[in-house]
Design a protein around this motif. Structure first.
Motif, PDB file in Angstrom:
ATOM      1  N   UNK A   1       0.850  -0.861   0.065  1.00  0.00           N
ATOM      2  CA  UNK A   1       0.024   0.345   0.287  1.00  0.00           C
ATOM      3  C   UNK A   1       1.407   1.517   0.328  1.00  0.00           C
ATOM      4  N   UNK A   2       0.811   2.267  -0.934  1.00  0.00           N
ATOM      5  CA  UNK A   2       1.322   3.486  -0.526  1.00  0.00           C
ATOM      6  C   UNK A   2       0.423   4.154   0.174  1.00  0.00           C
ATOM      7  N   UNK A   3       0.691   5.225   0.543  1.00  0.00           N
ATOM      8  CA  UNK A   3       0.586   6.100   1.503  1.00  0.00           C
ATOM      9  C   UNK A   3       1.537   7.506   1.991  1.00  0.00           C
ATOM     10  N   UNK A   4       1.012   8.412   1.827  1.00  0.00           N
ATOM     11  CA  UNK A   4       1.502   9.836   1.542  1.00  0.00           C
ATOM     12  C   UNK A   4       0.091  10.898   2.600  1.00  0.00           C
ATOM     13  N   UNK A   5       1.633  11.910   3.180  1.00  0.00           N
ATOM     14  CA  UNK A   5       0.747  12.767   4.368  1.00  0.00           C
ATOM     15  C   UNK A   5       0.975  13.447   3.539  1.00  0.00           C
ATOM     16  N   UNK A   6      -0.847  14.553   3.046  1.00  0.00           N
ATOM     17  CA  UNK A   6      -1.012  15.210   2.141  1.00  0.00           C
ATOM     18  C   UNK A   6      -1.813  16.943   2.809  1.00  0.00           C
ATOM     19  N   UNK A   7      -0.957  18.081   2.847  1.00  0.00           N
ATOM     20  CA  UNK A   7      -1.501  19.015   3.500  1.00  0.00           C
ATOM     21  C   UNK A   7      -2.178  19.115   2.540  1.00  0.00           C
ATOM     22  N   UNK A   8      -4.221  19.413   2.265  1.00  0.00           N
ATOM     23  CA  UNK A   8      -4.522  19.673   1.873  1.00  0.00           C
ATOM     24  C   UNK A   8      -4.852  21.587   1.421  1.00  0.00           C
ATOM     25  N   UNK A   9      -4.989  22.286   2.544  1.00  0.00           N
ATOM     26  CA  UNK A   9      -4.284  23.345   2.626  1.00  0.00           C
ATOM     27  C   UNK A   9      -3.085  23.397   3.341  1.00  0.00           C
ATOM     28  N   UNK A  10      -2.965  24.936   3.486  1.00  0.00           N
ATOM     29  CA  UNK A  10      -1.936  24.990   4.778  1.00  0.00           C
ATOM     30  C   UNK A  10      -2.033  24.655   5.769  1.00  0.00           C
ATOM     31  N   UNK A  11      -3.437  24.627   6.217  1.00  0.00           N
ATOM     32  CA  UNK A  11      -3.417  24.035   7.878  1.00  0.00           C
ATOM     33  C   UNK A  11      -4.045  22.824   7.843  1.00  0.00           C
ATOM     34  N   UNK A  12      -4.849  21.758   6.660  1.00  0.00           N
ATOM     35  CA  UNK A  12      -5.600  20.611   7.017  1.00  0.00           C
ATOM     36  C   UNK A  12      -4.568  19.079   6.390  1.00  0.00           C
ATOM     37  N   UNK A  13      -4.450  18.639   6.875  1.00  0.00           N
ATOM     38  CA  UNK A  13      -3.239  17.441   7.269  1.00  0.00           C
ATOM     39  C   UNK A  13      -3.863  16.582   7.362  1.00  0.00           C
ATOM     40  N   UNK A  14      -3.940  15.249   5.907  1.00  0.00           N
ATOM     41  CA  UNK A  14      -4.295  13.766   6.443  1.00  0.00           C
ATOM     42  C   UNK A  14      -3.892  12.682   5.945  1.00  0.00           C
ATOM     43  N   UNK A  15      -3.504  12.019   6.500  1.00  0.00           N
ATOM     44  CA  UNK A  15      -3.340  10.422   5.497  1.00  0.00           C
ATOM     45  C   UNK A  15      -4.047   9.586   4.244  1.00  0.00           C
ATOM     46  N   UNK A  16      -3.311   9.277   3.291  1.00  0.00           N
ATOM     47  CA  UNK A  16      -4.178   8.632   2.274  1.00  0.00           C
ATOM     48  C   UNK A  16      -3.644   7.721   2.087  1.00  0.00           C
ATOM     49  N   UNK A  17      -4.319   6.690   1.690  1.00  0.00           N
ATOM     50  CA  UNK A  17      -3.451   5.531   0.960  1.00  0.00           C
ATOM     51  C   UNK A  17      -4.445   4.902  -0.212  1.00  0.00           C
ATOM     52  N   UNK A  18      -3.315   4.190  -1.182  1.00  0.00           N
ATOM     53  CA  UNK A  18      -3.751   3.429  -2.059  1.00  0.00           C
ATOM     54  C   UNK A  18      -4.184   2.503  -1.824  1.00  0.00           C
ATOM     55  N   UNK A  19      -5.164   2.101  -2.878  1.00  0.00           N
ATOM     56  CA  UNK A  19      -5.747   0.871  -3.328  1.00  0.00           C
ATOM     57  C   UNK A  19      -5.198  -0.423  -2.789  1.00  0.00           C
ATOM     58  N   UNK A  20      -3.399  -0.249  -3.393  1.00  0.00           N
ATOM     59  CA  UNK A  20      -2.677  -1.845  -2.874  1.00  0.00           C
ATOM     60  C   UNK A  20      -2.570  -2.737  -3.926  1.00  0.00           C
ATOM     61  N   UNK A  21      -2.161  -3.363  -4.406  1.00  0.00           N
ATOM     62  CA  UNK A  21      -0.981  -3.828  -5.393  1.00  0.00           C
ATOM     63  C   UNK A  21      -0.325  -5.240  -4.646  1.00  0.00           C
ATOM     64  N   UNK A  22      -0.811  -6.175  -5.238  1.00  0.00           N
ATOM     65  CA  UNK A  22      -0.208  -7.780  -5.178  1.00  0.00           C
ATOM     66  C   UNK A  22       1.755  -7.986  -5.393  1.00  0.00           C
TER      67      UNK A  22
END
Length: 120
Positions: free
Chosen positions: A94-115
Protein backbone atom coordinates in the motif's frame (compact mmCIF):
# COMPACT_ATOMS: atom_id res chain seq x y z
CA UNK A 1 -10.22 14.81 -2.26
CA UNK A 2 -6.92 13.06 -2.89
CA UNK A 3 -6.33 9.81 -4.74
CA UNK A 4 -3.28 7.56 -4.69
CA UNK A 5 -2.89 5.19 -7.62
CA UNK A 6 -0.37 2.37 -7.43
CA UNK A 7 1.10 0.20 -10.15
CA UNK A 8 3.87 -2.31 -10.68
CA UNK A 9 2.92 -5.30 -8.58
CA UNK A 10 2.95 -8.84 -9.90
CA UNK A 11 4.42 -12.30 -9.71
CA UNK A 12 8.18 -12.76 -9.65
CA UNK A 13 10.59 -15.54 -8.82
CA UNK A 14 12.80 -15.37 -5.76
CA UNK A 15 15.86 -13.28 -6.50
CA UNK A 16 13.99 -11.13 -8.98
CA UNK A 17 13.07 -7.46 -8.93
CA UNK A 18 9.95 -5.32 -9.12
CA UNK A 19 9.38 -1.58 -9.12
CA UNK A 20 6.26 -0.13 -7.56
CA UNK A 21 4.97 3.31 -8.47
CA UNK A 22 2.43 5.53 -6.76
CA UNK A 23 1.10 8.86 -7.92
CA UNK A 24 -1.03 11.23 -5.88
CA UNK A 25 -3.58 13.55 -7.45
CA UNK A 26 -6.38 15.84 -6.39
CA UNK A 27 -6.59 18.71 -3.95
CA UNK A 28 -2.95 18.80 -2.83
CA UNK A 29 -1.26 21.79 -1.24
CA UNK A 30 1.89 19.82 -0.42
CA UNK A 31 2.99 16.34 0.63
CA UNK A 32 5.20 15.66 3.62
CA UNK A 33 6.16 12.01 3.80
CA UNK A 34 5.36 9.28 1.30
CA UNK A 35 5.87 5.64 1.89
CA UNK A 36 5.04 2.01 1.33
CA UNK A 37 3.43 -0.43 3.74
CA UNK A 38 2.63 -4.08 3.25
CA UNK A 39 0.24 -6.61 4.68
CA UNK A 40 0.67 -10.34 4.35
CA UNK A 41 -2.21 -12.75 5.02
CA UNK A 42 -2.87 -13.09 8.73
CA UNK A 43 -0.39 -10.35 9.62
CA UNK A 44 -0.62 -6.70 10.55
CA UNK A 45 0.20 -3.96 8.09
CA UNK A 46 3.83 -2.93 8.48
CA UNK A 47 6.01 -0.10 7.27
CA UNK A 48 8.34 -1.07 4.44
CA UNK A 49 9.94 2.25 3.53
CA UNK A 50 9.33 5.95 4.04
CA UNK A 51 10.76 9.07 2.44
CA UNK A 52 10.22 12.55 3.83
CA UNK A 53 9.98 15.79 1.90
CA UNK A 54 13.57 16.58 2.84
CA UNK A 55 14.76 13.27 1.43
CA UNK A 56 15.48 11.33 4.61
CA UNK A 57 14.38 7.71 4.57
CA UNK A 58 13.46 4.84 6.86
CA UNK A 59 13.39 1.15 6.01
CA UNK A 60 12.16 -1.96 7.73
CA UNK A 61 15.10 -4.06 8.88
CA UNK A 62 13.94 -6.94 6.72
CA UNK A 63 14.33 -4.95 3.48
CA UNK A 64 17.44 -2.90 4.17
CA UNK A 65 20.01 -3.35 1.44
CA UNK A 66 17.43 -4.84 -0.95
CA UNK A 67 14.82 -2.09 -1.38
CA UNK A 68 15.24 1.56 -2.24
CA UNK A 69 12.67 4.34 -2.14
CA UNK A 70 12.61 7.52 -4.17
CA UNK A 71 10.17 10.29 -4.97
CA UNK A 72 9.46 12.85 -7.65
CA UNK A 73 7.96 15.80 -5.83
CA UNK A 74 7.01 17.55 -9.06
CA UNK A 75 4.82 14.57 -9.95
CA UNK A 76 3.67 13.82 -6.39
CA UNK A 77 4.99 10.33 -6.97
CA UNK A 78 6.89 7.75 -4.95
CA UNK A 79 8.68 4.64 -6.14
CA UNK A 80 9.83 1.44 -4.46
CA UNK A 81 12.58 -0.54 -6.16
CA UNK A 82 12.60 -4.07 -4.79
CA UNK A 83 15.60 -6.28 -5.53
CA UNK A 84 16.62 -9.74 -4.35
CA UNK A 85 13.02 -10.54 -3.55
CA UNK A 86 12.28 -13.44 -1.24
CA UNK A 87 8.99 -15.32 -0.65
CA UNK A 88 8.61 -13.50 2.68
CA UNK A 89 8.12 -10.28 0.71
CA UNK A 90 4.81 -11.60 -0.60
CA UNK A 91 2.07 -9.21 0.50
CA UNK A 92 -0.30 -6.51 -0.62
CA UNK A 93 1.71 -3.30 -0.83
CA UNK A 94 0.00 0.00 0.00
CA UNK A 95 1.16 3.48 -0.86
CA UNK A 96 0.73 6.11 1.84
CA UNK A 97 1.07 9.89 1.70
CA UNK A 98 0.87 12.50 4.43
CA UNK A 99 -0.98 15.21 2.52
CA UNK A 100 -1.68 18.83 3.31
CA UNK A 101 -4.81 19.81 1.42
CA UNK A 102 -4.46 23.37 2.72
CA UNK A 103 -1.74 25.08 4.74
CA UNK A 104 -3.52 23.94 7.91
CA UNK A 105 -5.22 20.65 7.03
CA UNK A 106 -3.20 17.43 7.02
CA UNK A 107 -4.25 13.81 6.86
CA UNK A 108 -2.90 10.49 5.60
CA UNK A 109 -4.16 8.94 2.38
CA UNK A 110 -3.84 5.35 1.18
CA UNK A 111 -3.74 3.68 -2.18
CA UNK A 112 -5.88 0.69 -3.03
CA UNK A 113 -3.01 -1.77 -2.73
CA UNK A 114 -1.08 -3.85 -5.23
CA UNK A 115 -0.28 -7.53 -4.87
CA UNK A 116 3.34 -8.68 -4.88
CA UNK A 117 3.89 -12.43 -5.00
CA UNK A 118 7.35 -13.96 -4.83
CA UNK A 119 7.59 -17.63 -5.75
CA UNK A 120 10.31 -19.88 -4.42
Amino acid sequence: QVQLVESGGGLVQAGGSLRLSCAASGSIFSIDSMGWYRQAPGKQRELVALIRSGGSTNFAESVKGRFTISRDSAKNAVYLQMNSLIPEDTAVYYCNADVLTTRWERRPYWGQGTQVTVSS
